[in-house]
Design an enzyme around this catalytic site. Structure first.
Site, short mmCIF file in Angstrom:
data_model
loop_
_atom_site.label_atom_id
_atom_site.label_comp_id
_atom_site.label_asym_id
_atom_site.label_seq_id
_atom_site.Cartn_x
_atom_site.Cartn_y
_atom_site.Cartn_z
N ASP A 18 49.83 29.66 -11.66
CA ASP A 18 48.92 30.74 -11.33
C ASP A 18 49.57 32.10 -11.57
OD1 ASP A 18 46.41 31.62 -9.81
OD2 ASP A 18 47.98 32.56 -8.61
N GLU A 46 48.50 30.67 -16.50
CA GLU A 46 47.34 31.55 -16.45
C GLU A 46 47.81 32.98 -16.75
OE1 GLU A 46 44.05 33.40 -13.37
OE2 GLU A 46 46.18 33.20 -12.91
#
Length: 481
Positions: free
Chosen positions: A261, A285
């Site tokens: 993330d 990400e």
């Protein structure tokens, strides 16, 4: 930038915080340019030859090994924003894995599995105790929003029985839920005292920025305490020691890979060192629509990690929603490095593409590692159509890619492996037809989507005329597969 969008209109509400081993059987290709002959349909059905510059990813020795296998992997994002609370989600996902595997899904991406600041209500992106999977009474609950540790372990076991890899969502940039303590580096009280019930990875102000080694790193998210990865103590607990987070998740819990993330918030070397320590598939990400930036980040991880292809995502939005398929000629990570590109149409954070049928036809027939969004598959779109695309990917989508023709309304590409295929996407409100060159001479072909009833024969010079319905797609390959 971090917003949740509603698929059928309505407002988009900002997020309060980032509430966010089978080896890949990809051939390794690099992008190059070549001249490809195409033809245009003219009056009297006359073929007039043209030349355009198209993009192709050349074959490599690995392509031959891949040719005898089913098509590349497909990931299911097995959650959406605000899935039902109450501890039932792991059981719900477990009930789906058999059907997903049968349809052609090869991996599932789960939301963050550890206990968070908001306990039973959190989507997992505010990590508190990395080792509490729903077994300790802290932060307002024993179970997480998604269920208990036992239910999670059962889900992972069932997924493995169905041949699915399980991808863990890892939040390393920030923590949340700590107690207040005086911080000599800020001269104030900060919420940086972490005493988890699991008894593992206690943290204090020394483990966050600023500290005695570094004032800040690449990024802070939402004002949460920013974990300092340069600290040896933090590295030990995250990936180095025998019971580090990475090793515990892989060796004890059974995770096969990682979705990292908000990788803008820390150095790519963190992902590199994590993956070098424990292995497994990895995707970051990096929310950036520039293909060069995505490739640079992948390279900064020493090619240990893939990245979500946001460049492809935003160009598909231009192509399908803004009525300009020319955008598909643009720069995307999958064109630069298909082995390290995870393509997607929607996720729990962003859902901007409205003509999703065309977008899924694109990513499921092209190179890269496509990810299907749970809500698209299970709720919003035609599952039968998506299953058909999954079948096509698994049986026809091999080899490198040649873009044969593109204009505002039409896009035609060819996969060059065996058996290979043609994909024809139409953004216009009427049927389209076009002559194209295939890899097959004197061969009967058909549309494997069933959208067209034609079954033409290619000519001796490999040319054939194909058609596509309005606002739709057709996918052509030799009869008999």
């Amino acid at each position: 930038m971090y917003t949740r969008s509603f698929p059928f209109g309505g407002s988009r509400m900002p997020r309060l915080f980032l509430l966010f081993s089978l080896s890949l059987c990809f051939a390794f290709w690099s992008c190059s340019s070549l001249t490809e002959e195409i033809t245009d349909l003219r009056e009297g059905d006359e073929r007039v030859q043209h030349e355009i510059q198209v993009t192709q990813t050349p074959n490599t020795p690995d392509a031959a090994a891949r040719a005898g296998q089913l098509g590349g992997p497909v990931m299911m994002q097995a959650f959406y924003w605000d899935v039902p609370a109450g501890g039932t989600w792991w059981e719900h996902v477990e009930s789906k894995v058999s059907a997903w595997s049968a349809a052609g899904i090869t991996s599932i991406w789960l939301p963050p599995v550890n206990k968070t600041m908001n306990g039973p209500f959190s989507m997992g992106y505010d990590p508190f105790d990395f080792y509490d999977f729903g077994e300790f009474d802290q932060q307002g609950s024993v179970e997480t929003r998604f269920g208990s540790r036992q239910e999670l372990e059962s889900l992972i076991g069932s997924a493995h029985q169905e041949g699915l890899e399980v991808i863990a969502d890892i939040v390393l940039n920030h923590n949340s839920g700590g107690n207040a303590e005086f911080n000599p580096f800020t001269g104030t009280e900060t919420f940086t005292s972490y005493v988890p019930a699991s008894g593992k990875f206690f943290r204090s102000y020394l483990d966050f920025h600023p500290n005695d080694m570094r004032h800040a790193d690449e990024g802070v998210f939402g004002g949460f305490p920013d974990l300092s990865h340069v600290k040896p103590y933090v590295q030990d607990w995250l990936w180095k020691r025998p019971d580090a987070v990475a090793k515990y998740y892989k060796e004890v819990m059974g995770f096969d890979g990682w979705r990292f993330d908000y990788v803008k918030g820390f150095g790519a070397w963190v992902v590199r060192d994590w993956v070098n320590e424990v292995g497994g598939f990895s995707v970051g990400e990096l929310w950036d629509g520039n293909a060069q930036s995505l490739e640079d980040w992948v390279n900064a991880t020493s090619q240990t990690s893939s990245a979500f292809d946001f460049a492809c995502y935003y160009l598909m939005e231009q192509a399908f929603d803004q009525n300009n398929l020319n955008a598909l000629s643009g720069d995307m990570l999958w064109k630069r490095n298909p082995m390290k590109a995870v393509t997607f149409v929607a996720n729990h954070d962003t859902d901007e593409i409205w003509r999703k049928n065309l977008a899924y036809a694109y990513i499921l027939t092209h190179e890269g590692y496509p990810c299907i969004f749970y809500s698209d598959y299970e709720e919003w779109l035609d599952k039968e159509r998506l299953d058909n695309l999954l079948w096509i990917r698994g049986h026809l989508a091999f080899g490198n890619t040649s873009i044969l023709y593109v204009d505002q309304d039409e896009y035609i590409a060819r996969r060059n492996g065996g058996p290979g295929m043609l994909v024809y996407i139409n953004n216009a409100d009427f049927w389209q037809e076009r002559w194209v060159r295939t890899n097959w001479a004197n061969t009967e072909i058909k549309d494997y989507t069933g959208h067209s009833s034609w079954q033409p024969f290619t000519q001796g010079d490999q040319w054939v005329k194909i058609q596509v319905p309005p606002r739709s797609y057709s996918i052509w390959a030799p009869v008999g597969f």
